[in-house]
Write an enzyme that holds these catalytic residues in place. Sequence first.
Site, PDB file in Angstrom:
ATOM      1  N   TYR A  58      15.252 -56.132  -5.781  1.00 57.16           N
ATOM      2  CA  TYR A  58      15.028 -57.496  -6.254  1.00 57.16           C
ATOM      3  C   TYR A  58      14.889 -58.418  -5.039  1.00 57.16           C
ATOM      4  O   TYR A  58      15.876 -58.926  -4.507  1.00 57.16           O
ATOM      5  CB  TYR A  58      16.173 -57.980  -7.148  1.00 57.16           C
ATOM      6  CG  TYR A  58      16.491 -57.071  -8.320  1.00 57.16           C
ATOM      7  CD1 TYR A  58      15.585 -56.106  -8.765  1.00 57.16           C
ATOM      8  CD2 TYR A  58      17.716 -57.164  -8.982  1.00 57.16           C
ATOM      9  CE1 TYR A  58      15.892 -55.273  -9.837  1.00 57.16           C
ATOM     10  CE2 TYR A  58      18.019 -56.347 -10.060  1.00 57.16           C
ATOM     11  CZ  TYR A  58      17.101 -55.396 -10.474  1.00 57.16           C
ATOM     12  OH  TYR A  58      17.406 -54.576 -11.529  1.00 57.16           O
ATOM     13  N   PRO A 206      17.142 -55.618 -22.281  1.00 59.39           N
ATOM     14  CA  PRO A 206      17.658 -55.659 -23.655  1.00 59.39           C
ATOM     15  C   PRO A 206      16.875 -56.601 -24.572  1.00 59.39           C
ATOM     16  O   PRO A 206      16.858 -56.399 -25.793  1.00 59.39           O
ATOM     17  CB  PRO A 206      19.100 -56.129 -23.473  1.00 59.39           C
ATOM     18  CG  PRO A 206      19.087 -56.895 -22.185  1.00 59.39           C
ATOM     19  CD  PRO A 206      18.114 -56.166 -21.318  1.00 59.39           C
ATOM     20  N   LYS A 215      10.651 -65.982 -29.532  1.00 59.97           N
ATOM     21  CA  LYS A 215       9.730 -67.024 -29.052  1.00 59.97           C
ATOM     22  C   LYS A 215       8.271 -66.729 -29.387  1.00 59.97           C
ATOM     23  O   LYS A 215       7.428 -67.620 -29.317  1.00 59.97           O
ATOM     24  CB  LYS A 215       9.901 -67.219 -27.548  1.00 59.97           C
ATOM     25  CG  LYS A 215       9.394 -66.075 -26.675  1.00 59.97           C
ATOM     26  CD  LYS A 215       9.579 -66.433 -25.198  1.00 59.97           C
ATOM     27  CE  LYS A 215       9.070 -65.346 -24.272  1.00 59.97           C
ATOM     28  NZ  LYS A 215       9.234 -65.716 -22.852  1.00 59.97           N
TER      29      LYS A 215
END
Length: 315
Positions: A58, A206, A215
């Site tokens: 990351y 998840p 959404k």
Amino acid sequence: MAEIRIGHSQVYAEQLGLGANAVDGHNLFSNLEDAVGKQVVRTALDNGINLIDTAYAYGNGRSEELIGEVLKEKDYDRSRIMIATKAAHVPNEKRTFDNSPEFLKQSVENALRRLQTDYIDIFYIHFPDESTPKNEAVAALHELKEAGKIRAVGVSNFSLEQLKEANQDGYVDVVEDKFSLIHRSAEKELFPYLEQNKISFVPYFPLASGLLTGKYQLGQEKQFSEGDPRRNNPDFQGERFETILQAVDQLRPIANKYEASVAQLVLAWYMKHPRISVVIPGAKKPEQVAANAKSLDIHLSNEDYQEIDRLFQGF
């Protein structure tokens, strides 16, 4: 909030954590800012979320650095904060992995320095390489566990056969792998093995890249820009996309009953799942973290848990 023991270790974590891939994971996302990433971490810690899940991959270590800076800013009790990180990516080599004991031991030292801490609560082998015997790789991490540099041994993205090889000596405490309401293959073979061997499970993605947040609307065509990982994701295409949205749409009345959002309801379902130890939704904005934390207030009934399970059985 219930504390869950991680495998055979002495690590205990609450059931809701934070996936920190957007905490300056600039190689994964665009338009990320260090200040926002640090506020995401602060918001998690200030809302009772005590497990932060990061990785070298990351931002090539930048996420770890920002988390380390936050931990030094305020009077946080380090003993109450669980830090999980991962390594396997060879620097400057795209999609090249190394599980050799030497590489893993050096990766732990590097992560300790970036995180500005004396120990890492959970250290995962992020991806399997093609050559290292997996039991030898895990044995190296077990040595570090005995030395106090890490507290729990994990593997991620391993096949079941690779996991069995890695766990020959019973050293694996936790597995992190892809699992969600719409990706449930782990339930067939992986979960029984984990239960038999007292290995914890942490699912990543998840909320399925936003598909399980509510959404997206039925009939809504969504165009993703070049480079967006959703652009070529089968979950966002054609009939499967519509089928997922139909199932999600049926969650709305259940969420309304709990005065919750669809995302909060889904997170509550994971926290009630008997084989899931900690759920780690990611977040790009602090307000997303605060919203996710409200899922801790949902006490899902057995009937609603089973109904949600039924709605997604086809996946």
